[in-house]
Design an enzyme around this catalytic site. Sequence first.
Site, PDB file in Angstrom:
ATOM      1  CE  LYS A 115      -4.331  -1.698   1.981  1.00 33.61           C
ATOM      2  NZ  LYS A 115      -4.270  -3.160   2.117  1.00 33.61           N
ATOM      3  CD  GLU A 199      -5.086   4.927   4.523  1.00 35.27           C
ATOM      4  OE1 GLU A 199      -6.219   4.543   4.854  1.00 35.27           O
ATOM      5  OE2 GLU A 199      -4.510   4.540   3.498  1.00 35.27           O
ATOM      6  CG  HIS A 234     -11.851  -3.283   8.643  1.00 35.98           C
ATOM      7  ND1 HIS A 234     -12.424  -2.043   8.726  1.00 35.98           N
ATOM      8  CD2 HIS A 234     -11.187  -3.480   9.808  1.00 35.98           C
ATOM      9  CE1 HIS A 234     -12.123  -1.517   9.911  1.00 35.98           C
ATOM     10  NE2 HIS A 234     -11.385  -2.371  10.584  1.00 35.98           N
ATOM     11  NE  ARG A 291      -7.215  -9.818  -4.990  1.00 33.87           N
ATOM     12  CZ  ARG A 291      -8.383  -9.563  -4.440  1.00 33.87           C
ATOM     13  NH1 ARG A 291      -9.491  -9.978  -5.022  1.00 33.87           N
ATOM     14  NH2 ARG A 291      -8.478  -8.887  -3.308  1.00 33.87           N
TER      15      ARG A 291
HETATM   16  P1  ADP Z   1      -7.651  -4.554   2.439  1.00 32.40           P
HETATM   17  O1  ADP Z   1      -6.361  -4.616   1.703  1.00 32.40           O
HETATM   18  O2  ADP Z   1      -7.678  -5.389   3.642  1.00 32.40           O
HETATM   19  O3  ADP Z   1      -8.819  -4.740   1.528  1.00 32.40           O
HETATM   20  P2  ADP Z   1      -8.324  -1.698   2.427  1.00 32.40           P
HETATM   21  O4  ADP Z   1      -7.322  -0.620   2.536  1.00 32.40           O
HETATM   22  O5  ADP Z   1      -8.911  -1.930   1.090  1.00 32.40           O
HETATM   23  O6  ADP Z   1      -7.701  -3.039   2.991  1.00 32.40           O
HETATM   24  O7  ADP Z   1      -9.488  -1.416   3.476  1.00 32.40           O
HETATM   25  C1  ADP Z   1     -10.505  -2.354   3.756  1.00 32.40           C
HETATM   26  C2  ADP Z   1     -11.678  -1.666   4.465  1.00 32.40           C
HETATM   27  O8  ADP Z   1     -11.232  -1.053   5.683  1.00 32.40           O
HETATM   28  C3  ADP Z   1     -12.317  -0.527   3.681  1.00 32.40           C
HETATM   29  O9  ADP Z   1     -13.289  -0.982   2.782  1.00 32.40           O
HETATM   30  C4  ADP Z   1     -12.899   0.316   4.803  1.00 32.40           C
HETATM   31  O10 ADP Z   1     -14.104  -0.221   5.280  1.00 32.40           O
HETATM   32  C5  ADP Z   1     -11.861   0.189   5.895  1.00 32.40           C
HETATM   33  N1  ADP Z   1     -10.860   1.283   5.825  1.00 32.40           N
HETATM   34  C6  ADP Z   1      -9.652   1.236   5.254  1.00 32.40           C
HETATM   35  N2  ADP Z   1      -8.993   2.407   5.376  1.00 32.40           N
HETATM   36  C7  ADP Z   1      -9.818   3.234   6.041  1.00 32.40           C
HETATM   37  C8  ADP Z   1      -9.729   4.591   6.503  1.00 32.40           C
HETATM   38  N3  ADP Z   1      -8.632   5.322   6.299  1.00 32.40           N
HETATM   39  N4  ADP Z   1     -10.793   5.115   7.168  1.00 32.40           N
HETATM   40  C9  ADP Z   1     -11.902   4.372   7.402  1.00 32.40           C
HETATM   41  N5  ADP Z   1     -12.041   3.092   7.008  1.00 32.40           N
HETATM   42  C10 ADP Z   1     -11.022   2.518   6.345  1.00 32.40           C
HETATM   43  P1  ADP Z   2     -12.054  -8.649  -2.729  1.00 33.63           P
HETATM   44  O1  ADP Z   2     -10.940  -7.714  -2.438  1.00 33.63           O
HETATM   45  O2  ADP Z   2     -11.969  -9.359  -4.042  1.00 33.63           O
HETATM   46  O3  ADP Z   2     -13.361  -8.023  -2.506  1.00 33.63           O
HETATM   47  P2  ADP Z   2     -11.408 -10.046  -0.278  1.00 33.63           P
HETATM   48  O4  ADP Z   2     -10.753  -8.839   0.271  1.00 33.63           O
HETATM   49  O5  ADP Z   2     -12.494 -10.658   0.501  1.00 33.63           O
HETATM   50  O6  ADP Z   2     -11.995  -9.824  -1.719  1.00 33.63           O
HETATM   51  O7  ADP Z   2     -10.287 -11.100  -0.591  1.00 33.63           O
HETATM   52  C1  ADP Z   2     -10.509 -12.200  -1.446  1.00 33.63           C
HETATM   53  C2  ADP Z   2      -9.826 -13.409  -0.920  1.00 33.63           C
HETATM   54  O8  ADP Z   2      -8.458 -13.218  -0.860  1.00 33.63           O
HETATM   55  C3  ADP Z   2     -10.243 -13.827   0.456  1.00 33.63           C
HETATM   56  O9  ADP Z   2     -10.205 -15.225   0.482  1.00 33.63           O
HETATM   57  C4  ADP Z   2      -9.172 -13.229   1.337  1.00 33.63           C
HETATM   58  O10 ADP Z   2      -9.066 -13.944   2.549  1.00 33.63           O
HETATM   59  C5  ADP Z   2      -7.969 -13.384   0.448  1.00 33.63           C
HETATM   60  N1  ADP Z   2      -6.933 -12.357   0.572  1.00 33.63           N
HETATM   61  C6  ADP Z   2      -6.986 -11.104   0.096  1.00 33.63           C
HETATM   62  N2  ADP Z   2      -5.816 -10.471   0.288  1.00 33.63           N
HETATM   63  C7  ADP Z   2      -5.007 -11.351   0.903  1.00 33.63           C
HETATM   64  C8  ADP Z   2      -3.660 -11.311   1.366  1.00 33.63           C
HETATM   65  N3  ADP Z   2      -2.903 -10.241   1.229  1.00 33.63           N
HETATM   66  N4  ADP Z   2      -3.163 -12.408   1.951  1.00 33.63           N
HETATM   67  C9  ADP Z   2      -3.920 -13.504   2.093  1.00 33.63           C
HETATM   68  N5  ADP Z   2      -5.176 -13.615   1.666  1.00 33.63           N
HETATM   69  C10 ADP Z   2      -5.715 -12.557   1.083  1.00 33.63           C
END
Ligand code: ADP
Ligand code: ADP
Length: 480
Positions: A115, A199, A234, A291
Site C-alpha cells: 500500500k 491513515e 473490514h 486481480r
Molecule cells: P484490504 O487490503 O484489507 O482490503 P483496504 O485498505 O482496502 O484493505 O481497506 C478495507 C476496508 O477497511 C475498507 O473498505 C474500509 O471499510 C476500511 N478502511 C480502510 N482504510 C480506512 C480509513 N482510512 N478510514 C476508514 N475506514 C477505512
Molecule cells: P475482494 O478484495 O476481491 O473483494 P477479499 O478482500 O475478501 O476480496 O479477498 C478475497 C480473498 O483473498 C479472500 O479469500 C481473502 O481472505 C484473500 N486475501 C486477500 N488479500 C489477501 C492477502 N494479502 N493475503 C492472504 N489472503 C488474502
Amino acid sequence: MKKMLIANRGEIALRVMKTAKKMGIQTVAIYSDIDRNAPHVAFADEAINIGKNPSNKSYLQGNIIIEQAKLLHVDAIHPGYGFLSENAKFAEEVEKNNIIFIGPKSKSIRMMGDKLAAKEAVKNYDIPMVPGIDRALTNIESALDIAQEIGFPILIKAAAGGGGKGMRIVENKDELASQMERAISEATSAFGDGSVFIEKYITSPRHIEIQILADNHSNVIHLFERECSIQRRHQKVVEEAPSSILSPEMRKKMGEAAINVARSCDYVGAGTVEFLVDDKMDFYFLEMNTRLQVEHPVTEFITGLDLVEQQIKIARGEKLSLQQSDLKIKGHALELRVYAEDSMNDFLPNVGELHVYKIPKGKNIRLDDGYSEGMEIPIYYDPMISKLVTYGKTRIEAIQLMISAIEDYRIEGVKTTLPFGKFVCEHEAFRTGKFDTHFVKNYYSTEKLEAETKKEAEVAALIGLKVYLEEQKILKIPNN
Ligand code: ADP
Ligand code: ADP
Ligand code: MG
C-alpha cells in the site's frame, strides 16, 4: 492458448473454468487432499493433486504448481483471487517458465501489493489520497507526532495488508503504543512483513471501487463502480452495481482517477481501484487489487461483459474491443457473499457438512458456488460457500429478487450469512441508500435478527394454521 491451469479452488476455480470451456480452452484443476471430490475437480478436463490440506502445503505451493503445469503442457495459469493471485514472485516464475500468467506484470503486482509503494506510484497523477503518511512507521515517538498532526481517530494499517486484515483503529494517544505493537505483530504473522503506516480514520465512509480493464496496447477503460460498504471485519459481505449515490459527474471523475492509477503502474488486465467516499462526497484512493475481484459478477450483469473472457483475451495479446464511449450501465445487480459463518455470533466461521443444500434458481438469479449437498466446508480455507447475485431493471427489483432467492436457498448443517443478507435487504437504511461501512455496528444486532426470525416463524405458524383449518373445512365437506 489451448490449455489453462486454474491455480485455485471453490467457486472461483469453477467460474474461471466455465469461461475457458466456452472459449474452447482445455482446463486443468489443482486440488488438495480434502478437495479431491470438489466440483471444480470434476468439471476440469484434467486434475492434479498438489498436496495436503493446509494452503501452504497445496494451493500456495507455487513451484509445484508450475512444475505440474509444465508436465501437462499448460499454456496459461489463471490464479483466481486470494492464494497466489497477488504474489509477484509467482507471476514472475510463471512467465520465466514460458507460461502466460493471466494477470498483470509482476512489477505492477509488486507496486500495488504494497500500500505504501502504491501511494508512491500514484503521487504524480493528482489522485486524492486519504490523509496520512506515505512511509513505514519505525518508532512510537514519530508515530505520535504524525497521529497528532493528522488528528485522532487514526487507522494503523499493514502495508502488505489484504482481506481486511492488519488494521487497528486508534481513538486517542494513550492507545497508540499498544495498538501499534499489535498491528506490527499481526502484520508480521499474517503477511510476513511488519511494515505499518498511519491513515486518517474516515469516520463515515462508503467503499466504492472502480473496475478497470487494460490491454497490452496502452488502452485502459473502466467498467463503472461497485458499492461495497456493507462489511464485517473490514471485509465485504454485500456488494452492488451501480452505487446508489454516484452522480454521472462523480462516476466520470472516479473512473478517470482509477484509469490514472492503472497507468501509474503500467497495468495490464482486469483490476480494481478501491476508494473511500466521505460524507461530503469527497473520494480518496485506498488501494488497487491486481486481480479478478470476488464481487466481479455485479459488474458483469450491468455491462453484459464476461470479465474472465476479457482477461483471457488481454492475456493473448488482443486489443480491447471496447471503448469507454461504448459502455453503458444497464440495470442494477446485487451480490451476497454466502459465508459459512454464524451471523448471530459475531460472524465467526461455522464450518461443517452441508446436510441440505438446495439452490435458488430463476431468471436474473446467478449463483456461483463450489459445493454440493453432502460436502464438507473445510476449515483450511476461506469459509465462503457461494455468491448469490440478482439483477433487476431497478435497484429495488434486484433487492426484492435477492430476498426471495435467499428464501429459496436452503442450507442446513452450517450457519450462513443468508439471514444477515435478508436483514440488510429489508433494512430501511439499505433500501434508501443511506448507509456507510458501519452498517453492522449501527443497525445490526443478534436481537434484531432474532426478533425478525421469530416474527417470521409466527407468521409461518399462522399461515400453517390457516391452511390446516381450510383443509379441515374441505375434509369436512363430504360429511355435511
Ligand atoms: P484490504 O487490503 O484489507 O482490503 P483496504 O485498505 O482496502 O484493505 O481497506 C478495507 C476496508 O477497511 C475498507 O473498505 C474500509 O471499510 C476500511 N478502511 C480502510 N482504510 C480506512 C480509513 N482510512 N478510514 C476508514 N475506514 C477505512
Ligand atoms: P475482494 O478484495 O476481491 O473483494 P477479499 O478482500 O475478501 O476480496 O479477498 C478475497 C480473498 O483473498 C479472500 O479469500 C481473502 O481472505 C484473500 N486475501 C486477500 N488479500 C489477501 C492477502 N494479502 N493475503 C492472504 N489472503 C488474502
Ligand atoms: Mg481492499
